[in-house]
Design a protein around this motif. Structure first.
Motif, mmCIF file in Angstrom:
data_model
loop_
_atom_site.group_PDB
_atom_site.id
_atom_site.type_symbol
_atom_site.label_atom_id
_atom_site.label_comp_id
_atom_site.label_asym_id
_atom_site.label_seq_id
_atom_site.Cartn_x
_atom_site.Cartn_y
_atom_site.Cartn_z
ATOM 1 N N ARG A 144 0.827 -1.206 0.000
ATOM 2 C CA ARG A 144 0.000 0.000 0.000
ATOM 3 C C ARG A 144 0.866 1.262 0.000
ATOM 4 N N PHE A 145 1.960 1.220 0.758
ATOM 5 C CA PHE A 145 2.880 2.357 0.787
ATOM 6 C C PHE A 145 3.463 2.600 -0.601
ATOM 7 N N LEU A 146 3.921 1.534 -1.242
ATOM 8 C CA LEU A 146 4.507 1.667 -2.573
ATOM 9 C C LEU A 146 3.482 2.143 -3.597
ATOM 10 N N LYS A 147 2.242 1.669 -3.483
ATOM 11 C CA LYS A 147 1.191 2.131 -4.396
ATOM 12 C C LYS A 147 1.026 3.651 -4.313
ATOM 13 N N ALA A 148 0.982 4.173 -3.092
ATOM 14 C CA ALA A 148 0.802 5.620 -2.911
ATOM 15 C C ALA A 148 1.996 6.389 -3.459
ATOM 16 N N TRP A 149 3.190 5.915 -3.148
ATOM 17 C CA TRP A 149 4.405 6.591 -3.607
ATOM 18 C C TRP A 149 4.506 6.566 -5.136
ATOM 19 N N ILE A 150 4.240 5.423 -5.730
ATOM 20 C CA ILE A 150 4.331 5.300 -7.189
ATOM 21 C C ILE A 150 3.260 6.153 -7.871
ATOM 22 N N GLU A 151 2.057 6.176 -7.305
ATOM 23 C CA GLU A 151 1.035 7.051 -7.881
ATOM 24 C C GLU A 151 1.474 8.502 -7.794
ATOM 25 N N GLY A 152 2.263 8.828 -6.751
ATOM 26 C CA GLY A 152 2.830 10.173 -6.643
ATOM 27 C C GLY A 152 3.722 10.503 -7.828
ATOM 28 N N ALA B 20 10.628 30.918 -9.806
ATOM 29 C CA ALA B 20 9.921 30.141 -10.825
ATOM 30 C C ALA B 20 10.895 29.419 -11.753
ATOM 31 N N GLU B 21 12.029 30.045 -12.053
ATOM 32 C CA GLU B 21 13.015 29.403 -12.940
ATOM 33 C C GLU B 21 13.567 28.138 -12.302
ATOM 34 N N VAL B 22 13.889 28.219 -11.024
ATOM 35 C CA VAL B 22 14.413 27.063 -10.299
ATOM 36 C C VAL B 22 13.367 25.955 -10.222
ATOM 37 N N LEU B 23 12.144 26.311 -9.853
ATOM 38 C CA LEU B 23 11.082 25.320 -9.700
ATOM 39 C C LEU B 23 10.763 24.624 -11.023
ATOM 40 N N ASN B 24 10.695 25.392 -12.094
ATOM 41 C CA ASN B 24 10.410 24.802 -13.405
ATOM 42 C C ASN B 24 11.538 23.890 -13.870
ATOM 43 N N ALA B 25 12.779 24.258 -13.546
ATOM 44 C CA ALA B 25 13.921 23.425 -13.925
ATOM 45 C C ALA B 25 13.906 22.105 -13.168
ATOM 46 N N ILE B 26 13.595 22.175 -11.874
ATOM 47 C CA ILE B 26 13.514 20.956 -11.068
ATOM 48 C C ILE B 26 12.411 20.052 -11.596
ATOM 49 N N TYR B 27 11.259 20.657 -11.887
ATOM 50 C CA TYR B 27 10.136 19.865 -12.375
ATOM 51 C C TYR B 27 10.483 19.186 -13.696
ATOM 52 N N ALA B 28 11.032 19.940 -14.645
ATOM 53 C CA ALA B 28 11.334 19.393 -15.965
ATOM 54 C C ALA B 28 12.335 18.251 -15.864
ATOM 55 N N GLN B 29 13.354 18.425 -15.044
ATOM 56 C CA GLN B 29 14.382 17.393 -14.912
ATOM 57 C C GLN B 29 13.813 16.107 -14.335
ATOM 58 N N ASN B 30 13.025 16.230 -13.299
ATOM 59 C CA ASN B 30 12.526 15.028 -12.631
ATOM 60 C C ASN B 30 11.349 14.400 -13.359
ATOM 61 N N LYS B 31 10.582 15.181 -14.073
ATOM 62 C CA LYS B 31 9.534 14.602 -14.905
ATOM 63 C C LYS B 31 10.151 13.655 -15.932
ATOM 64 N N GLU B 32 11.308 14.051 -16.450
ATOM 65 C CA GLU B 32 11.975 13.242 -17.463
ATOM 66 C C GLU B 32 12.679 12.024 -16.856
ATOM 67 N N GLN B 33 13.314 12.199 -15.711
ATOM 68 C CA GLN B 33 14.225 11.172 -15.201
ATOM 69 C C GLN B 33 13.585 10.142 -14.273
ATOM 70 N N LEU B 34 12.531 10.500 -13.549
ATOM 71 C CA LEU B 34 11.935 9.553 -12.611
ATOM 72 C C LEU B 34 11.189 8.447 -13.350
ATOM 73 N N SER B 35 11.422 7.219 -12.934
ATOM 74 C CA SER B 35 10.769 6.072 -13.562
ATOM 75 C C SER B 35 9.457 5.754 -12.858
ATOM 76 N N THR B 36 8.414 5.480 -13.652
ATOM 77 C CA THR B 36 7.124 5.115 -13.069
ATOM 78 C C THR B 36 7.072 3.643 -12.665
ATOM 79 N N LYS B 37 8.063 2.872 -13.087
ATOM 80 C CA LYS B 37 8.156 1.476 -12.655
ATOM 81 C C LYS B 37 9.506 1.309 -11.950
ATOM 82 N N PRO B 38 9.543 1.607 -10.650
ATOM 83 C CA PRO B 38 10.810 1.708 -9.918
ATOM 84 C C PRO B 38 11.391 0.353 -9.491
#
Length: 340
Positions: free
Chosen positions: A236-244, A268-286
């Motif tokens: 259940r913990f992993l389900k919540a984290w992965i859905e995150g 805003a520049e910092v926040l958008n850069a962090i978001y863009a980088q992690n949207k690309e790099q984080l795997s949805t199947k960890p």
């Protein structure tokens, strides 16, 4: 008259029974909620899925009452895990692997990123690695991922820790202050602070993303004894984290709002850069890969010869729970739910 009285009594007792049943149901539901503690180890975008899951109440959706705390530095995080203060740790897998090699029952149960976002940021007058000789370089704490990476980064560039002075400074913000005040001439920086350091005039001298190193940079860690005893809570913990992770990738504005809260930045520049980088790099199947555990062990043993080699490093990775979620169709369900 008698029939009317009986009807009133029935209605009164019926209403009472309804509220009594409702009360018992509420108590039962409250009892079913599991209270757990989890920590994250860095103010970095790699930690953002657990922040998103917490803020979007995804743990509550899974019947978990999560107390999420920030414990900077790997050694402290693993001490809290082994001491029972937390049940899950979101951090690099390296400190937990070291504990495993020393006999602890730590396990890598998921990994959403197997690359590094760290760099050795240096003063603007330093142009090449040779200029680091005799300099003071900042890390977080002794035995941490930053400590291990510093030594490996130097080694891969022809230097050793004996050529420099390595100084523990604390978290990312403390290392930035060390650079700003000149207390150190270089420091390992990652996440939000790397962009901040660049904007302050410091520059990356050694970029670990470009080195032949495979490390679980955003792991979910637990004690094997705990997950064996509590497989349902773990799932259940992993389900919540992965859905995150899915939610972060699909709901940009929501994710940016969560980042703004947890990294405490309005830039805003910092926040958008962090978001863009992690949207690309984080795997949805960890998937926690055994090969990554082996790679981390090789790195660990090179930088710390005292690490015992008796334990099987591949055994540190525990793919059981991710495999169960895949077999149950969880990832297919997430893909359908969050399909663009």
């Amino acid at each position: 008259m008698k029939r009317t009285r009986m009807r009133r009594l029935f209605l009164r007792h019926g209403v009472a029974s309804f509220f009594l049943i409702a009360a018992f149901t509420a108590v039962a539901e409250a009892a079913a909620v599991e209270k757990i503690n989890a920590s994250y180890g860095a103010i970095s975008g790699t930690m953002s899925p657990i922040w998103v899951a917490k803020e979007a109440r995804l743990f509550e959706k899974q019947g978990l009452d999560l107390n999420l705390v920030y414990i900077p530095g790997g050694p402290r995080s693993i001490m809290s895990l082994l001491g029972g203060s937390v049940q899950f740790v979101n951090h690099s897998g390296m400190p937990a692997l070291e504990a495993y090699q020393r006999g602890a029952d730590t396990a890598l149960i998921a990994s959403s990123m197997n690359r590094l976002e760290h760099a050795i940021m240096v003063q603007k007058n330093i142009d090449d690695v040779e200029q680091l000789r005799g300099k003071v370089l900042g890390i977080s704490t002794v035995g941490s991922l930053t400590d291990i990476l510093m030594r490996e980064g130097l080694r891969l560039n022809g230097l050793s820790e004996k050529d420099v002075t390595i100084l523990p400074l604390g978290d990312e913000a403390a290392r930035l202050i060390g650079l700003k005040t000149g207390r150190v001439q270089g420091a390992i920086i990652s996440g939000i602070q790397r962009l901040t350091a660049t904007k302050m005039g410091f520059k990356p001298l050694i970029d670990f993303a470009k080195l032949p190193i495979e490390v679980s940079g955003s792991s979910m860690l637990a004690r094997r004894s705990y997950v064996t005893k509590n497989p349902d809570i773990t799932l259940r913990f992993l389900k919540a984290w992965i859905e995150g992770i899915y939610l972060l990738k699909s709901k940009r504005e929501l994710a940016l709002g969560v980042l703004k809260k947890y990294v405490a930045s309005q830039d805003a520049e910092v926040l958008n850069a962090i978001y863009a980088q992690n949207k690309e790099q984080l795997s949805t199947k960890p998937i926690p890969y055994a090969r990554v555990a082996k790679s981390m062990f090789n790195l660990l043993s090179r930088t710390n010869p005292e690490i015992p080699s008796a334990a099987n490093p591949e055994g540190f990775a525990e793919p059981r729970f991710i495999n169960e979620l895949e077999s149950a169709g969880f990832f297919e369900e997430m893909n359908r739910q969050y399909a663009k």
